[in-house]
Design a protein around this motif. Sequence first.
Motif, short mmCIF file in Angstrom:
data_model
loop_
_atom_site.label_atom_id
_atom_site.label_comp_id
_atom_site.label_asym_id
_atom_site.label_seq_id
_atom_site.Cartn_x
_atom_site.Cartn_y
_atom_site.Cartn_z
N ILE A 1 9.50 -3.66 3.78
CA ILE A 1 10.30 -2.95 2.77
C ILE A 1 9.73 -1.54 2.68
CG2 ILE A 1 10.67 -2.75 0.29
CD1 ILE A 1 12.07 -5.15 0.59
N VAL A 2 10.58 -0.54 2.84
CA VAL A 2 10.15 0.86 2.78
C VAL A 2 10.85 1.50 1.58
CG1 VAL A 2 10.05 3.06 4.00
CG2 VAL A 2 9.85 0.91 5.28
N GLN A 3 10.09 1.87 0.59
CA GLN A 3 10.70 2.29 -0.66
C GLN A 3 11.56 3.55 -0.53
OE1 GLN A 3 7.53 2.38 -3.64
NE2 GLN A 3 8.08 0.29 -4.25
N SER A 4 11.19 4.46 0.34
CA SER A 4 11.98 5.69 0.48
C SER A 4 13.38 5.41 1.02
CB SER A 4 11.25 6.68 1.41
OG SER A 4 11.07 6.12 2.70
N GLU A 5 13.59 4.21 1.55
CA GLU A 5 14.91 3.84 2.06
C GLU A 5 15.72 3.07 1.02
OE1 GLU A 5 14.03 1.53 5.51
OE2 GLU A 5 13.21 3.23 6.64
N ARG A 6 15.16 2.90 -0.19
CA ARG A 6 15.79 2.03 -1.18
C ARG A 6 16.07 2.75 -2.50
NH1 ARG A 6 15.30 -3.27 -0.41
NH2 ARG A 6 14.75 -3.73 -2.57
N PRO B 1 0.82 -1.22 0.00
CA PRO B 1 0.00 0.00 0.00
C PRO B 1 0.85 1.27 0.00
CG PRO B 1 0.18 -0.85 2.22
CD PRO B 1 0.90 -1.83 1.33
N SER B 2 0.24 2.34 -0.46
CA SER B 2 0.85 3.66 -0.38
C SER B 2 0.28 4.39 0.83
CB SER B 2 0.56 4.45 -1.66
OG SER B 2 0.99 5.78 -1.54
N PRO B 3 1.11 4.94 1.70
CA PRO B 3 0.61 5.61 2.91
C PRO B 3 0.16 7.04 2.61
CG PRO B 3 3.00 5.65 2.91
CD PRO B 3 2.59 4.86 1.70
N SER B 4 -0.82 7.15 1.71
CA SER B 4 -1.36 8.46 1.36
C SER B 4 -2.76 8.66 1.93
CB SER B 4 -1.40 8.60 -0.17
OG SER B 4 -2.15 7.55 -0.75
N GLY B 5 -3.17 7.74 2.79
CA GLY B 5 -4.47 7.81 3.42
C GLY B 5 -4.71 6.52 4.18
N ARG B 6 -5.82 6.43 4.89
CA ARG B 6 -6.14 5.21 5.61
C ARG B 6 -6.63 4.14 4.64
NH1 ARG B 6 -5.61 5.38 11.32
NH2 ARG B 6 -5.85 3.16 10.94
N LEU B 7 -6.38 2.89 4.96
CA LEU B 7 -6.81 1.78 4.12
C LEU B 7 -8.33 1.63 4.14
CD1 LEU B 7 -4.18 -1.00 4.98
CD2 LEU B 7 -4.03 0.84 3.29
N HIS B 8 -8.86 1.14 3.01
CA HIS B 8 -10.29 0.89 2.92
C HIS B 8 -10.54 -0.59 2.62
CE1 HIS B 8 -9.70 0.89 -1.40
NE2 HIS B 8 -9.41 2.18 -1.44
N ILE C 1 -1.47 1.54 8.57
CA ILE C 1 -1.41 0.29 7.80
C ILE C 1 -1.14 -0.89 8.73
CG2 ILE C 1 -0.01 -0.99 6.13
CD1 ILE C 1 0.36 1.75 4.67
N TYR C 2 -0.17 -0.74 9.62
CA TYR C 2 0.15 -1.82 10.55
C TYR C 2 -1.02 -2.10 11.50
CZ TYR C 2 4.92 -0.93 8.93
OH TYR C 2 6.03 -0.75 8.16
N ILE D 1 5.28 -7.27 3.42
CA ILE D 1 4.64 -5.96 3.33
C ILE D 1 5.66 -4.96 2.81
CG2 ILE D 1 5.13 -5.35 5.74
CD1 ILE D 1 2.45 -3.77 5.65
N ARG D 2 5.17 -4.09 1.92
CA ARG D 2 6.01 -3.05 1.32
C ARG D 2 5.28 -1.72 1.42
NH1 ARG D 2 7.20 -5.09 -3.88
NH2 ARG D 2 5.71 -3.84 -5.05
N ILE D 3 5.96 -0.72 1.91
CA ILE D 3 5.39 0.61 2.04
C ILE D 3 5.86 1.44 0.84
CG2 ILE D 3 5.19 2.66 3.49
CD1 ILE D 3 3.99 0.11 4.71
N GLU D 4 4.94 1.76 -0.04
CA GLU D 4 5.28 2.49 -1.26
C GLU D 4 5.13 3.99 -1.02
OE1 GLU D 4 3.20 0.69 -4.59
OE2 GLU D 4 4.60 -1.00 -4.55
N ASP D 5 6.18 4.58 -0.46
CA ASP D 5 6.12 5.97 0.01
C ASP D 5 7.03 6.90 -0.79
OD1 ASP D 5 8.50 4.88 0.89
OD2 ASP D 5 8.42 5.81 2.87
N LEU D 6 7.11 6.69 -2.09
CA LEU D 6 8.01 7.51 -2.91
C LEU D 6 7.41 8.86 -3.31
CD1 LEU D 6 9.61 4.85 -5.29
CD2 LEU D 6 10.65 6.01 -3.33
N ASP D 7 6.14 9.08 -3.01
CA ASP D 7 5.51 10.36 -3.33
C ASP D 7 5.51 11.24 -2.09
OD1 ASP D 7 3.89 12.51 -3.99
OD2 ASP D 7 2.46 11.31 -5.11
#
Length: 282
Positions: free
Chosen positions: A72-77, A8-15, A56-57, A38-44
Amino acid sequence: MKVTRFAPSPSGRLHLGHAYSAVVGHARARASGGAFRIRIEDLDPGRCRPEFVDGIYEDLDWLGLRFDGEPIVQSERTALYGDALERLKAAGLVYACFCTRAEIAQSLTAPHGDAGTQYPGTCRPLPDSPEKRATTPHCWRLDSGKALELAGLPSWTESDGTRFDGKLGDFGDAILARKDAPSSYHLACVVDDAASDVNLVVRGKDLRPSTPTQRLLQILLDLPEPSYLHHPLVMHADGRRLAKRDLAPTLAAMRDSGVDGTALAAQLLEGRVPLGFQLSEA
């Protein structure tokens, strides 16, 4: 053994749509004795928020879903995505694009759909100019013609064993690194799936059009080929898809209203959705 991931992208709460995807991926992994990542797609940086990562957690825990290994946290990769992009640059398969969205829209006769397949190739024939790149915002695009000439038309397999062959119309000069982010969804996705040993990509059918380009990148970068499960989408009763931007009901709100998360997960796994929602066609 199947290794799946929820990304998921952490741009809002999950639905509820996120919950359905997570439940399906988790079940496929557990049924095979595999792993659920689990992968956090936080590149935006303009849309992602730390509090949504925590959410998310919380939501996964409420659903009774346990992931394996470290997230996996994309901003760290970003260095890894940069390395992959450099490989493609060295092979002459990418080019700098200076076009704005408005310029691209004006140049198209039908400006709709996937921007990667719609881009008219304005910057493709331009000679590389380090001086211009140093002063002008730009993205990096895949030269799909050169890439297909090198790799051929890719194919892929869905989880039911159905094999699909790519067609020329599936491909465009997709963005691989954006002006405001070090990587696009396509490039980061294939790099991270390979690094996490994901061999079954579970995601909504709305992302099926991404598969041809991602398979092409996997071939170009010598990455393993996973299989794919593109599942139905959870929709509103009137047929509208759930979306954060439309303020779709969140899992947090359902939890606060007294819904049992593990019971909801079991219901979703059976293909049943709460009153007021429906599943799309596969």
